[in-house]
Design a protein around this motif. Sequence first.
Motif, mmCIF file in Angstrom:
data_model
loop_
_atom_site.group_PDB
_atom_site.id
_atom_site.type_symbol
_atom_site.label_atom_id
_atom_site.label_comp_id
_atom_site.label_asym_id
_atom_site.label_seq_id
_atom_site.Cartn_x
_atom_site.Cartn_y
_atom_site.Cartn_z
ATOM 1 N N ALA A 25 -3.692 -1.998 -3.874
ATOM 2 C CA ALA A 25 -2.682 -2.668 -3.060
ATOM 3 C C ALA A 25 -2.669 -4.177 -3.328
ATOM 4 C CB ALA A 25 -2.949 -2.406 -1.583
ATOM 5 N N GLU A 54 1.835 6.707 -6.834
ATOM 6 C CA GLU A 54 0.734 7.557 -7.290
ATOM 7 C C GLU A 54 1.028 9.026 -7.001
ATOM 8 O OE1 GLU A 54 -2.042 6.952 -8.897
ATOM 9 O OE2 GLU A 54 -1.737 4.802 -9.113
ATOM 10 N N ARG A 70 2.574 1.719 -3.400
ATOM 11 C CA ARG A 70 1.631 2.159 -4.436
ATOM 12 C C ARG A 70 1.232 3.626 -4.235
ATOM 13 N NH1 ARG A 70 0.733 -0.051 -9.420
ATOM 14 N NH2 ARG A 70 -1.226 0.761 -10.234
ATOM 15 N N GLU A 71 0.975 4.012 -2.999
ATOM 16 C CA GLU A 71 0.615 5.407 -2.742
ATOM 17 C C GLU A 71 1.775 6.350 -3.080
ATOM 18 O OE1 GLU A 71 -0.609 5.591 1.280
ATOM 19 O OE2 GLU A 71 -2.628 4.760 0.901
ATOM 20 N N VAL A 106 0.836 -1.207 0.000
ATOM 21 C CA VAL A 106 0.000 0.000 0.000
ATOM 22 C C VAL A 106 0.869 1.256 0.000
ATOM 23 C CG1 VAL A 106 -1.655 1.308 1.362
ATOM 24 C CG2 VAL A 106 -1.963 -1.145 1.084
ATOM 25 N N LYS A 110 -8.333 1.858 -2.843
ATOM 26 C CA LYS A 110 -6.937 1.696 -2.432
ATOM 27 C C LYS A 110 -6.613 0.240 -2.119
ATOM 28 C CE LYS A 110 -6.437 6.357 -0.515
ATOM 29 N NZ LYS A 110 -6.149 7.150 0.699
ATOM 30 N N LYS A 151 -10.983 5.656 -6.901
ATOM 31 C CA LYS A 151 -9.605 5.353 -6.535
ATOM 32 C C LYS A 151 -9.275 5.849 -5.136
ATOM 33 C CE LYS A 151 -7.739 5.559 -11.239
ATOM 34 N NZ LYS A 151 -6.789 6.279 -12.119
ATOM 35 N N ARG A 152 -9.885 6.947 -4.726
ATOM 36 C CA ARG A 152 -9.550 7.526 -3.422
ATOM 37 C C ARG A 152 -10.299 6.874 -2.265
ATOM 38 N NH1 ARG A 152 -9.232 12.480 -6.492
ATOM 39 N NH2 ARG A 152 -11.457 12.853 -6.165
#
Length: 358
Positions: free
Chosen positions: A241, A163, A159-160, A156, A237, A231-232
């Motif tokens: 992930a 992004e 990925r964040e 996670v 999320k 997506k948010r």
Amino acid sequence: MEGLLAEINNKKKDLSSGDKYLRRGEAQRAKEEEEARRREEARKRRAEEADAGSSERASKLRKEADAARNASLARLRESRKPTPTSTAGSPAPEEEKERYNLSPDECIRRLRLYGQPIRLFGETDRDRRVRLRAIELEEDRGDKKKSRQDDFKRAVAEREREEAERRARGEVVKTEDKNVEKMKKYTEGGPIDLDLIKTDFKALHPLIYWYFKALLKEWEEYLEARDDEVKRTAQGKLAVANHAQSAQNLKPLFRGLKNRDLAEDVVRHLAEVVHFCQRRLYSKAQDAYLRLSIGNAAWPIGVVSVGIHERSNQGKISDNVAHVLNDEVSRKYIQAVKRLMTFAQTVRPPDSIAQMMG
């Protein structure tokens, strides 16, 4: 005459002084009093001996406790002293512990990677290294639940971070791949022919490899095509992930397929999974997946090592092995295969509800 009178006077004195005979009750009472006196004397003597023995035991226990305390203090003082290496050149136990010596920056980096505080109250650098070593040993021993949570948290976070960097640069996700032509070559030819298991087994490796590669790429494009609001959300999320974690866990599988060094039964079951997924027969694909993950071997209770003779069922037990239980790497990529099957059923549902996975 005078002697006779003196004797008479003595007899009179004796008769006047008391009774000549004792009653039986009085004699018995006197005997009982004598025995009671003797018992009391014996009790007092035993009590005095017991007091003396207890005092001796107490003093002995105090001496033993003092000796043990002095010995423990001596061992503590010896442990605090630096132990030199032996003459043979082998390191001492204390030096063996100090081998795990990291710089403070490296120790901080690893602790942050595990999501642990970089410094506890009153903790020295050596205590921090020992705590880091304990965390790593706990990971190595296979605390599976905590390991899965850590992997998911790292996926996670990674990925964040990607992004955020992509949004900061204003880039758009590129869906092009240099291996698109190879994907089309191996995936657009129809379902995998299961006869290749017997005729040309090595031809299955690239077919399975590019099918899962294409499915993973399609999953990524599907997630990128969603709205920003979706997506948010927490669910959005979570899906991203899961994709990142699956892509990471599938790397050993892709490497094994590329090098053609996977076990034959694993490749055979994966070929069945791909074949049935391509035909949208997800129920049969799930059966093949269960044979891959947990197998269909019977429990070896009462079959092996029962007597002196070898049982005929012993060979059957060792054939269908549960590969998901072999090691942590196998468990992870087999679980990622199941996620790909779920995604394939989502984007390409079967013609009949009876062919859906449970």
